[in-house]
Motif scaffolding. Structure first.
Motif, PDB file in Angstrom:
ATOM      1  N   GLU A   1       4.196 -30.094 -44.463  1.00 16.13           N
ATOM      2  CA  GLU A   1       4.878 -29.464 -45.596  1.00 16.13           C
ATOM      3  C   GLU A   1       6.011 -28.564 -45.102  1.00 16.13           C
ATOM      4  OE1 GLU A   1       1.927 -30.438 -46.236  1.00 16.13           O
ATOM      5  OE2 GLU A   1       2.052 -31.159 -48.290  1.00 16.13           O
ATOM      6  N   LEU A   2       5.739 -27.868 -43.978  1.00 16.33           N
ATOM      7  CA  LEU A   2       6.737 -26.921 -43.483  1.00 16.33           C
ATOM      8  C   LEU A   2       8.059 -27.589 -43.147  1.00 16.33           C
ATOM      9  CD1 LEU A   2       4.925 -24.420 -41.155  1.00 16.33           C
ATOM     10  CD2 LEU A   2       6.206 -23.940 -43.226  1.00 16.33           C
ATOM     11  N   SER A   3       7.998 -28.786 -42.527  1.00 13.19           N
ATOM     12  CA  SER A   3       9.262 -29.398 -42.139  1.00 13.19           C
ATOM     13  C   SER A   3      10.037 -29.805 -43.395  1.00 13.19           C
ATOM     14  CB  SER A   3       9.023 -30.586 -41.211  1.00 13.19           C
ATOM     15  OG  SER A   3       8.162 -31.492 -41.810  1.00 13.19           O
ATOM     16  N   MET A   4       9.289 -30.163 -44.445  1.00 18.43           N
ATOM     17  CA  MET A   4       9.937 -30.475 -45.730  1.00 18.43           C
ATOM     18  C   MET A   4      10.599 -29.204 -46.297  1.00 18.43           C
ATOM     19  SD  MET A   4       7.868 -32.471 -48.660  1.00 18.43           S
ATOM     20  CE  MET A   4       7.129 -31.099 -49.557  1.00 18.43           C
ATOM     21  N   PHE A   5       9.847 -28.090 -46.282  1.00 19.90           N
ATOM     22  CA  PHE A   5      10.381 -26.828 -46.812  1.00 19.90           C
ATOM     23  C   PHE A   5      11.586 -26.377 -45.978  1.00 19.90           C
ATOM     24  CE2 PHE A   5       5.884 -25.509 -48.343  1.00 19.90           C
ATOM     25  CZ  PHE A   5       5.989 -26.417 -49.371  1.00 19.90           C
ATOM     26  N   ALA A   6      11.504 -26.598 -44.652  1.00 16.81           N
ATOM     27  CA  ALA A   6      12.589 -26.163 -43.775  1.00 16.81           C
ATOM     28  C   ALA A   6      13.865 -26.924 -44.120  1.00 16.81           C
ATOM     29  CB  ALA A   6      12.203 -26.382 -42.320  1.00 16.81           C
ATOM     30  N   GLN A   7      13.707 -28.234 -44.390  1.00 15.39           N
ATOM     31  CA  GLN A   7      14.878 -29.032 -44.772  1.00 15.39           C
ATOM     32  C   GLN A   7      15.502 -28.522 -46.066  1.00 15.39           C
ATOM     33  OE1 GLN A   7      13.942 -33.194 -44.957  1.00 15.39           O
ATOM     34  NE2 GLN A   7      13.870 -33.337 -42.725  1.00 15.39           N
ATOM     35  N   ALA A   8      14.614 -28.110 -46.989  1.00 12.25           N
ATOM     36  CA  ALA A   8      15.118 -27.637 -48.276  1.00 12.25           C
ATOM     37  C   ALA A   8      15.611 -26.191 -48.183  1.00 12.25           C
ATOM     38  CB  ALA A   8      14.022 -27.746 -49.321  1.00 12.25           C
ATOM     39  N   GLY A   9      15.384 -25.559 -47.026  1.00 10.94           N
ATOM     40  CA  GLY A   9      15.849 -24.182 -46.837  1.00 10.94           C
ATOM     41  C   GLY A   9      15.096 -23.154 -47.655  1.00 10.94           C
ATOM     42  N   VAL A  10      13.803 -23.360 -47.861  1.00  6.63           N
ATOM     43  CA  VAL A  10      13.050 -22.377 -48.645  1.00  6.63           C
ATOM     44  C   VAL A  10      12.061 -21.569 -47.804  1.00  6.63           C
ATOM     45  CG1 VAL A  10      13.308 -23.522 -50.865  1.00  6.63           C
ATOM     46  CG2 VAL A  10      11.416 -24.159 -49.377  1.00  6.63           C
ATOM     47  N   VAL A  11      11.987 -21.856 -46.490  1.00  6.51           N
ATOM     48  CA  VAL A  11      11.143 -21.033 -45.618  1.00  6.51           C
ATOM     49  C   VAL A  11      12.016 -20.370 -44.552  1.00  6.51           C
ATOM     50  CG1 VAL A  11       8.862 -22.049 -45.811  1.00  6.51           C
ATOM     51  CG2 VAL A  11      10.556 -23.126 -44.340  1.00  6.51           C
ATOM     52  N   ALA A  12      11.557 -19.209 -44.097  1.00 11.54           N
ATOM     53  CA  ALA A  12      12.344 -18.455 -43.117  1.00 11.54           C
ATOM     54  C   ALA A  12      11.931 -18.850 -41.701  1.00 11.54           C
ATOM     55  CB  ALA A  12      12.116 -16.964 -43.326  1.00 11.54           C
ATOM     56  N   PRO A  13      12.912 -19.100 -40.802  1.00 10.14           N
ATOM     57  CA  PRO A  13      12.562 -19.334 -39.394  1.00 10.14           C
ATOM     58  C   PRO A  13      12.038 -18.032 -38.791  1.00 10.14           C
ATOM     59  CG  PRO A  13      14.939 -19.339 -39.698  1.00 10.14           C
ATOM     60  CD  PRO A  13      14.338 -19.217 -41.053  1.00 10.14           C
ATOM     61  N   LEU A  14      11.049 -18.152 -37.910  1.00 14.56           N
ATOM     62  CA  LEU A  14      10.406 -16.943 -37.395  1.00 14.56           C
ATOM     63  C   LEU A  14      10.760 -16.667 -35.938  1.00 14.56           C
ATOM     64  CD1 LEU A  14       6.905 -17.484 -39.044  1.00 14.56           C
ATOM     65  CD2 LEU A  14       8.848 -16.201 -39.914  1.00 14.56           C
ATOM     66  N   ASP A  15      11.752 -17.385 -35.402  1.00 21.75           N
ATOM     67  CA  ASP A  15      12.095 -17.214 -33.986  1.00 21.75           C
ATOM     68  C   ASP A  15      12.456 -15.772 -33.650  1.00 21.75           C
ATOM     69  OD1 ASP A  15      12.428 -20.287 -33.100  1.00 21.75           O
ATOM     70  OD2 ASP A  15      13.195 -19.963 -35.122  1.00 21.75           O
ATOM     71  N   ASP A  16      13.240 -15.125 -34.531  1.00 22.90           N
ATOM     72  CA  ASP A  16      13.657 -13.748 -34.247  1.00 22.90           C
ATOM     73  C   ASP A  16      12.465 -12.814 -34.150  1.00 22.90           C
ATOM     74  OD1 ASP A  16      16.183 -14.658 -34.248  1.00 22.90           O
ATOM     75  OD2 ASP A  16      16.716 -13.899 -36.248  1.00 22.90           O
ATOM     76  N   ILE A  17      11.547 -12.974 -35.097  1.00 22.04           N
ATOM     77  CA  ILE A  17      10.358 -12.118 -35.093  1.00 22.04           C
ATOM     78  C   ILE A  17       9.594 -12.301 -33.787  1.00 22.04           C
ATOM     79  CG2 ILE A  17       8.093 -11.816 -36.150  1.00 22.04           C
ATOM     80  CD1 ILE A  17       9.288 -12.302 -38.814  1.00 22.04           C
ATOM     81  N   LEU A  18       9.419 -13.567 -33.380  1.00 19.54           N
ATOM     82  CA  LEU A  18       8.657 -13.832 -32.160  1.00 19.54           C
ATOM     83  C   LEU A  18       9.396 -13.324 -30.931  1.00 19.54           C
ATOM     84  CD1 LEU A  18       7.364 -17.362 -33.018  1.00 19.54           C
ATOM     85  CD2 LEU A  18       5.923 -15.466 -32.311  1.00 19.54           C
ATOM     86  N   ASN A  19      10.715 -13.553 -30.882  1.00 18.21           N
ATOM     87  CA  ASN A  19      11.461 -13.159 -29.690  1.00 18.21           C
ATOM     88  C   ASN A  19      11.564 -11.654 -29.537  1.00 18.21           C
ATOM     89  OD1 ASN A  19      11.773 -15.788 -28.987  1.00 18.21           O
ATOM     90  ND2 ASN A  19      13.748 -16.022 -30.032  1.00 18.21           N
ATOM     91  N   SER A  20      11.463 -10.916 -30.645  1.00 14.54           N
ATOM     92  CA  SER A  20      11.501  -9.466 -30.512  1.00 14.54           C
ATOM     93  C   SER A  20      10.138  -8.908 -30.120  1.00 14.54           C
ATOM     94  CB  SER A  20      11.984  -8.836 -31.818  1.00 14.54           C
ATOM     95  OG  SER A  20      11.069  -9.125 -32.843  1.00 14.54           O
ATOM     96  N   ARG A  21       9.147  -9.774 -30.031  1.00  6.22           N
ATOM     97  CA  ARG A  21       7.808  -9.337 -29.609  1.00  6.22           C
ATOM     98  C   ARG A  21       7.308 -10.267 -28.510  1.00  6.22           C
ATOM     99  NH1 ARG A  21       8.634  -7.919 -34.636  1.00  6.22           N
ATOM    100  NH2 ARG A  21       7.442  -6.221 -35.575  1.00  6.22           N
ATOM    101  N   PRO A  22       7.938 -10.213 -27.326  1.00  3.11           N
ATOM    102  CA  PRO A  22       7.641 -11.214 -26.295  1.00  3.11           C
ATOM    103  C   PRO A  22       6.171 -11.241 -25.862  1.00  3.11           C
ATOM    104  CG  PRO A  22       9.102  -9.479 -25.474  1.00  3.11           C
ATOM    105  CD  PRO A  22       8.985  -9.278 -26.933  1.00  3.11           C
ATOM    106  N   ALA A  23       5.533 -10.080 -25.814  1.00  2.00           N
ATOM    107  CA  ALA A  23       4.151 -10.066 -25.334  1.00  2.00           C
ATOM    108  C   ALA A  23       3.263 -10.886 -26.254  1.00  2.00           C
ATOM    109  CB  ALA A  23       3.644  -8.632 -25.258  1.00  2.00           C
ATOM    110  N   TRP A  24       3.502 -10.714 -27.530  1.00  2.00           N
ATOM    111  CA  TRP A  24       2.721 -11.439 -28.531  1.00  2.00           C
ATOM    112  C   TRP A  24       3.051 -12.928 -28.458  1.00  2.00           C
ATOM    113  CZ3 TRP A  24       4.409 -12.359 -34.099  1.00  2.00           C
ATOM    114  CH2 TRP A  24       3.353 -12.848 -34.872  1.00  2.00           C
ATOM    115  N   ARG A  25       4.367 -13.233 -28.399  1.00  3.22           N
ATOM    116  CA  ARG A  25       4.811 -14.620 -28.370  1.00  3.22           C
ATOM    117  C   ARG A  25       4.192 -15.358 -27.187  1.00  3.22           C
ATOM    118  NH1 ARG A  25      10.761 -15.104 -26.555  1.00  3.22           N
ATOM    119  NH2 ARG A  25       9.698 -14.536 -24.628  1.00  3.22           N
ATOM    120  N   ASP A  26       4.189 -14.704 -26.019  1.00  2.00           N
ATOM    121  CA  ASP A  26       3.726 -15.399 -24.824  1.00  2.00           C
ATOM    122  C   ASP A  26       2.211 -15.506 -24.744  1.00  2.00           C
ATOM    123  OD1 ASP A  26       6.350 -15.654 -24.214  1.00  2.00           O
ATOM    124  OD2 ASP A  26       6.413 -13.890 -22.895  1.00  2.00           O
TER     125      ASP A  26
END
Lengths: 289, 462
Positions: free
Chosen positions: B128-153
């Motif tokens: 479902e997410l890839s469908m929502f991503a195509q339609a632009g209705v979900v937010a990418p979370l890369d920034d959130i993850l990259n600003s919290r490297p310890a959690w991301r890793d």
């Protein structure tokens, strides 16, 4: 004499043949009804089993009667909230539908005016729209109008969807009532409102019960709109509330059964109370329409 | 005159409806106007400080796939974390809406997505997410993850695999699950002469024959809902023959075909199992709960389902069956290209964020804080202690409450790799063809080659 002695075994055989035929027919019908009734009976006794009993053998009778499932469903599962919401939605919808569809049906069958056929066709066209195709547009509309998630949110779409069939039934039924009755009432000094409600409406009892049962059943069981337009738990209706008894991968079957029994009861009561009129109303309206 | 009277009545009714509608609008408009004020620019501030800049109340709408009194481990732990977040952040009001039924949940979710009205935080699976991503209705979370490297890793390898679309991560996983685990009754196996689970295909088929000779259904299969054979059996069996690279190539569309001989052999192996009487004959008319029933009452020696079934077996199986239950995965196959020490699995679902939140920096900061708090180490420790496989790796959790079966699974899982879950990557149309085809394959009305061609045809069409 010769004649009759030949005749007698014949008629005897024919009689025997027809009674065997009737017997076979009855057996077939009986088997057919059992397939319809058994699931209900099964749900009822399964709701009295414990979860372990159910998982080990889904067909067996309960070892002892235990009503815990009902307590869990109704009190802990907050079924009473959903129950009240469903009753509210169904009763209000049914009342509005009967009132509006009788008014419209009466007007359409008794008066000829410009645009009458257009109005009638528009209502009938409403019957052909599949509900699922309305889901997204209606949701967006309700969202823009800020109508979602209110006490009366569901009443509007429910009434709108039930109206076409109800109007069709009332219109064709009222048309079978002789116009002379209206005229006689008019001569006696009755105004339109009095004629409508005191003279014609009581005659529409069969079709009223048909509309009542159909609208009640449909509203009671309605799922997609209740799912999409309502967010608050306190406003949820039964069909959506029943999903509480499903897990992501598993289902609490016995509690679900108890919840199902509770949700079936009102429908069965309404149906049993009005069952005699339902068929009469359907045919009386449809054949002569 | 009568006409006039009717006209008046209908006018009155219209007026009544209109006023009712307007009244409803009025009462609502006051509380929707609230979040309009732009809050302090918190985008580059350290996230931990954000909750302190309290004052402006905020509502966080969370939608989950779990019934309110769902007692499965993951929802229970997740809800406890949400409650704790709520307690520590009094200015944020977390409103959770849970819908227990999957189909209903996704109906509601796709409707909300169509109205671009997705909740702030919601559970969603990858397809479902890839469908929502195509339609632009979900937010990418890369920034959130990259600003919290310890959690991301801290997340295990491949945890974001199912939740990534076009290179962006759209959801944070809350568990790592396997869709293929063979739960077997070790006492029934030893009666058939097998003291440990077979490690080769011929031995496995031999075991099926011996179990049958003992009058036991070898594998209980409830495939009425069609996903069981696909998700829990074929994903792993196929991988044994083809290897994961083949499936990745199918997904990216560079070269591999469904009609490749490796995949056809996988289908043939499944049919061979079915012909050898490996499954109960009513496999297409019972569901995955009922397949467990056959296992619980001892009439079947095995069933194949995901790691989520551990809890159900521990709760529902009679004590003697539970004590005899052990876990395994399918053995290696002759000439297979796949890693025999793997099982189909992944994160599957995660918490995603509706695009609406992106417009409000303060809200986005709270959401970031929320996600890390709810799906961070504390949560993972908690579910690990209950024996659930975690997406965020943790060590040193309390092992005393882990059921024996969950411990067995954890031990096995630690030595296994994950291979892709077919139905979480394929598009719904192809999945539908596979699902239906498998039902036919199992009852011998289609040959492996024909089924492979049918899948390829559907795949070409998309």
């Amino acid at each position: 004499m010769n004649n009759s002695s030949v005749h007698a075994p014949n008629s005897y055989l024919r009689h025997l043949g027809s009674s065997i035929g009737a017997l076979l027919l009855n057996i077939a019908m009986l088997a057919f009804s059992i397939t319809c009734i058994f699931p209900i009976v099964w749900i009822m006794y399964s709701s009295l089993k414990t979860k372990d009993e159910f998982m080990l053998d889904i067909m067996s009778l309960p070892g002892s009667l235990n009503f815990d499932n009902y307590y869990t469903a109704f009190v802990e599962g907050e079924m009473h909230v959903y129950f009240a919401n469903s009753i509210f939605n169904s009763v209000v919808t049914v009342l509005i539908v009967i009132f509006l569809s009788f008014c419209v049906g009466y007007a359409l069958s008794r008066y000829q005016f410009r645009g009458r056929n257009v109005i009638y066709t528009l209502f009938l066209a409403g019957m052909m729209i599949p509900v699922y195709s309305l889901l997204v547009p209606l949701f967006i509309q309700f969202k823009t109008l800020n109508l979602t998630d209110k006490m009366g949110t569901l009443i509007l779409p429910y009434v709108a969807i039930r109206l076409p069939l109800a109007i069709f039934l009332f219109e064709s039924f009222v048309r079978t009532i002789p116009r002379e009755l209206d005229e006689a009432a008019y001569i006696d000094g009755a105004h339109t409102f009095f004629t409508m409600w005191r003279i014609i409406f009581p005659l529409c009892k069969p079709v009223t019960s048909t509309v009542l049962i159909l609208a009640f059943l449909d509203t009671w069981n309605e799922f997609p709109f209740a799912l999409v337009l309502i967010t608050q738990r306190s406003l949820r209706t039964l069909p959506v509330g029943l999903t509480d008894f499903y897990g992501q991968f598993t289902a609490e079957y016995t509690t679900l059964m108890a919840a199902l029994v509770l949700s079936m009861l009102p429908v069965m009561i309404v149906y049993l109370a009005f069952r005699k009129q339902i068929i009469q109303g359907m045919t009386a309206g449809a054949v002569k329409g | 005159m009568k006409n006039k009277f009717l006209r008046i009545i209908s006018l009155c009714l219209c007026a009544m409806l209109a006023t009712a509608a307007f009244a409803a609008c009025q009462s609502q408009s006051s509380d929707t106007a609230a979040p309009a004020q732009p809050a302090a620019p918190a985008a580059d501030a350290p996230a931990a400080d954000v909750p302190q800049s309290a004052g402006d109340a905020m509502t966080l709408n969370v939608m989950t796939l779990w019934a309110r009194d769902n007692s499965e481990n993951i929802p229970t732990a997740l809800r406890a974390r949400i409650a704790q977040f709520q307690e520590e952040n009094p200015h944020v009001t977390v409103v959770e809406e849970g819908i227990g039924d999957q189909t209903a949940y996704y109906t509601r979710l796709t409707t909300l997505a169509a109205g671009n009205d997705l909740p702030d935080v919601f559970v969603s699976r990858g397809s479902e997410l890839s469908m929502f991503a195509q339609a632009g209705v979900v937010a990418p979370l890369d920034d959130i993850l990259n600003s919290r490297p310890a959690w991301r890793d801290g997340f295990v390898d491949g945890a974001f695999g199912d939740l990534t679309s076009n290179g962006s991560i759209y959801a944070i996983p809350y568990s790592m699950l396997s869709t293929h685990v063979i739960y077997y009754n070790s006492s029934l196996l030893s009666e058939a002469g097998f003291d440990s689970f077979p490690q080769t295909w011929p031995e496995f088929m031999d075991m099926i024959a011996k179990l049958n000779a003992n009058g036991v259904t070898p594998i209980a299969l409830g495939n009425r809902e069609q996903w069981v054979a696909n998700s829990c059996v074929l994903s792993t069996l196929g991988d044994r023959f083809t290897g994961s690279d083949w499936f990745r190539s199918i997904i990216s569309g560079d070269g591999a075909q469904w009609t490749d001989p490796e995949f056809v052999s996988a289908l043939a192996a499944l049919q061979e199992m079915s012909n050898a009487g490996a499954f109960n004959s009513d496999m297409n008319s019972i569901d995955n709960d009922q397949q467990k029933t056959l296992f619980y009452n001892g009439s079947a020696a095995m069933f194949m389902e995901g790691s989520w079934a551990i809890g159900a077996v521990v709760d529902d199986a009679p004590a003697d069956i539970l004590a005899a239950t052990k876990v395994a995965v399918l053995p290696a196959v002759n000439g297979g290209k796949g890693n025999p020490r793997s099982m189909s699995g992944g994160s599957g679902s995660g918490l995603a964020v509706g695009i609406g939140a992106l417009q409000d920096d303060a809200k986005m900061a709270v959401i970031a804080e929320f996600l890390e708090f709810v799906l961070g180490e504390g949560y993972s420790m908690e579910i690990a202690a209950k024996g659930e496989p975690t997406a965020f790796s943790v060590t040193g959790y309390d092992k005393s409450n882990v059921s024996e079966l969950a411990a067995l699974y954890a031990e096995m899982a630690s030595s296994l790799a994950f291979s892709p879950i077919y139905d979480s990557f394929l598009n719904p149309a192809v999945n539908g063809v596979i699902n239906e085809g498998l039902q036919e394959l199992l009852i011998n009305v289609i040959t492996p080659q024909d089924l492979a061609e049918r899948i390829q045809a559907e795949s070409n069409r998309n």
